[in-house]
Design a protein around this motif. Structure first.
Motif, short mmCIF file in Angstrom:
data_model
loop_
_atom_site.label_atom_id
_atom_site.label_comp_id
_atom_site.label_asym_id
_atom_site.label_seq_id
_atom_site.Cartn_x
_atom_site.Cartn_y
_atom_site.Cartn_z
N PRO A 35 63.17 48.55 42.99
CA PRO A 35 62.03 49.06 43.01
C PRO A 35 60.40 48.43 43.97
O PRO A 35 60.92 46.87 44.38
N PRO A 36 60.29 49.38 44.53
CA PRO A 36 58.98 49.09 45.89
C PRO A 36 58.45 48.00 45.56
O PRO A 36 58.13 46.58 46.12
N ILE A 37 57.73 48.01 44.55
CA ILE A 37 56.80 46.23 44.51
C ILE A 37 57.64 45.48 44.43
O ILE A 37 57.35 44.16 44.81
N THR A 38 58.05 45.28 43.52
CA THR A 38 59.45 43.54 43.60
C THR A 38 60.10 44.14 45.26
O THR A 38 60.41 42.83 44.67
N LEU A 39 60.52 44.86 45.46
CA LEU A 39 61.36 44.55 46.75
C LEU A 39 59.80 44.18 47.77
O LEU A 39 60.17 42.39 47.59
N ASN A 40 58.59 44.37 47.48
CA ASN A 40 57.53 43.68 48.21
C ASN A 40 57.41 42.10 47.76
O ASN A 40 57.65 41.18 48.62
N LEU A 41 57.67 42.28 46.59
CA LEU A 41 57.21 40.60 45.76
C LEU A 41 58.74 39.53 46.34
O LEU A 41 58.21 38.91 47.19
N VAL A 42 59.35 39.86 46.42
CA VAL A 42 60.91 39.27 45.96
C VAL A 42 61.02 38.86 47.70
O VAL A 42 61.43 38.42 48.59
N ARG A 43 60.89 39.72 48.60
CA ARG A 43 60.70 39.52 50.58
C ARG A 43 59.89 38.54 50.74
O ARG A 43 60.42 37.68 51.41
N GLU A 207 55.53 47.25 36.93
CA GLU A 207 56.76 47.89 37.35
C GLU A 207 57.61 47.94 36.04
O GLU A 207 58.17 48.97 35.95
N ILE A 208 58.30 47.17 36.46
CA ILE A 208 59.68 46.58 35.75
C ILE A 208 59.26 46.85 34.10
O ILE A 208 60.41 47.29 33.59
N SER A 209 58.71 46.47 33.94
CA SER A 209 58.38 47.08 32.11
C SER A 209 57.62 48.25 32.20
O SER A 209 58.65 49.23 31.55
N ALA A 210 57.06 48.84 32.68
CA ALA A 210 56.28 50.05 31.85
C ALA A 210 57.46 51.10 32.58
O ALA A 210 57.52 52.39 32.16
N LEU A 211 58.20 50.98 34.21
CA LEU A 211 58.57 52.07 34.26
C LEU A 211 60.34 51.52 34.07
O LEU A 211 61.52 52.13 34.78
N ASP A 212 60.09 50.72 33.41
CA ASP A 212 61.61 50.71 33.25
C ASP A 212 63.30 50.18 34.64
O ASP A 212 63.63 50.91 34.76
N ALA A 213 62.42 49.67 35.68
CA ALA A 213 63.67 49.51 36.74
C ALA A 213 63.51 48.58 36.97
O ALA A 213 62.88 48.25 37.88
#
Length: 296
Positions: A35-43, A207-213
């Motif tokens: 997921p894009p926001i998760t990608l940014n966070l982990v980056r 993003e992870i919870s609401a979008l199930d991604a």
């Protein structure tokens, strides 16, 4: 300051646009798996963890200055780390790396507009002319060379996300120019990473919870995360800083226009996404606008 255009300076000027073009390609490859926001966070978690050992002594030595500039550091972290980069990865879920980097290359246009509206900057006629050329180039890319798209507002959502990212980066650039905290570069970057990561946590959790991604782990994802956490985040940032110190603040602006060119080449090789004629027209307009706006 006298400009030094030796081979080292040219390498320092060329490497960041190549790294940022690679970031756009990798962001496109990550779509659907991270997921894009998760990608940014982990980056930025990776980048912060790698930077921490080098920045820690400076953080301790400058803790009083960090407390004094905490509000500004928060604003800079939100605009650059949490907003710009997240919007860019969101853009790459529906737009192409060529479009994203071309729109990003129009930053001088938004710098002029935001500087005039919010920072009381005055500009010469050629600055306005350059801004209009950049606007023409961006508009041509957004319309895909078809003016009918403008009347129908048939834009790809990713293009609009990238416009939002460019606006956020322009505000960040003005804050950096006008109110940069007096901190060494590693300390300043780490402080921005820290505040940006904290600001990104709620959105990534949503993003992870609401979008199930959830993030889908694989060898490909591991290499993607390693790349975005090191090359465009740390190596390119420090190379750009050193390039500006050697070549001055004006010349590097022209090298930013290499980013969409590198993105076009990498897209063709890695994604099979060949550039179209309107990309070339847009790039010419943006490049001409930057040249006109930067002339003395």
């Amino acid at each position: 300051m006298k400009t030094r255009l030796d081979s080292t300076t040219l390498l320092l000027l060329t490497f960041p646009p190549l790294a940022w073009a690679g970031n756009a390609i990798v962001g496109r490859l990550a779509a659907g798996t991270v997921p894009p926001i998760t990608l940014n966070l982990v980056r930025w978690l990776i980048a912060g963890a790698l930077l921490a050992p080098y920045a820690w002594r400076g953080i301790v030595a400058h803790r009083a200055a960090i407390r004094r500039h905490f509000g500004m550091l928060c604003a800079m972290g939100v605009l650059s780390i949490a907003s710009y980069n997240a919007f860019q990865y969101l853009a790459l879920t529906t737009s192409t790396p060529i479009n994203v980097t071309l729109i990003g290359a129009s930053t001088p246009l938004f710098l002029l507009i935001i500087g005039a509206c919010f920072f009381r900057e005055r500009f010469k006629p050629w600055h306005i002319g350059g801004a209009l050329l950049c606007l023409l180039g961006v508009g041509f890319v957004l319309m895909r060379g078809d003016p009918g798209r403008l009347a129908q507002l048939a834009f790809v959502p990713g293009d609009l996300y990238m416009l939002a990212a460019t606006v956020a980066w322009s505000f960040y650039t003005w804050l950096l120019r006008k109110s940069r905290p007096d901190l060494p570069l590693p300390v300043l970057l780490f402080a921005q990473i820290f505040t940006g990561v904290v600001a990104s946590l709620p959105m990534a959790a949503w993003e992870i919870s609401a979008l199930d991604a959830p993030l889908q782990w694989s060898g490909k994802v591991g290499w993607i995360l390693l790349y975005v956490g090191t090359v465009p985040s740390l190596l390119a940032y420090f190379a750009w800083d050193r390039a500006i110190s050697r070549a001055g603040a004006q010349l590097p602006v022209f090298f930013i226009t290499l980013t969409p060119l590198f993105a076009a080449m990498l897209s063709t090789v890695l994604l099979g996404d060949s550039p179209h004629w309107y990309h070339g027209v847009g790039l010419l307009c943006i490049g001409a606008g930057i040249w006109l706006a930067q002339r003395r």
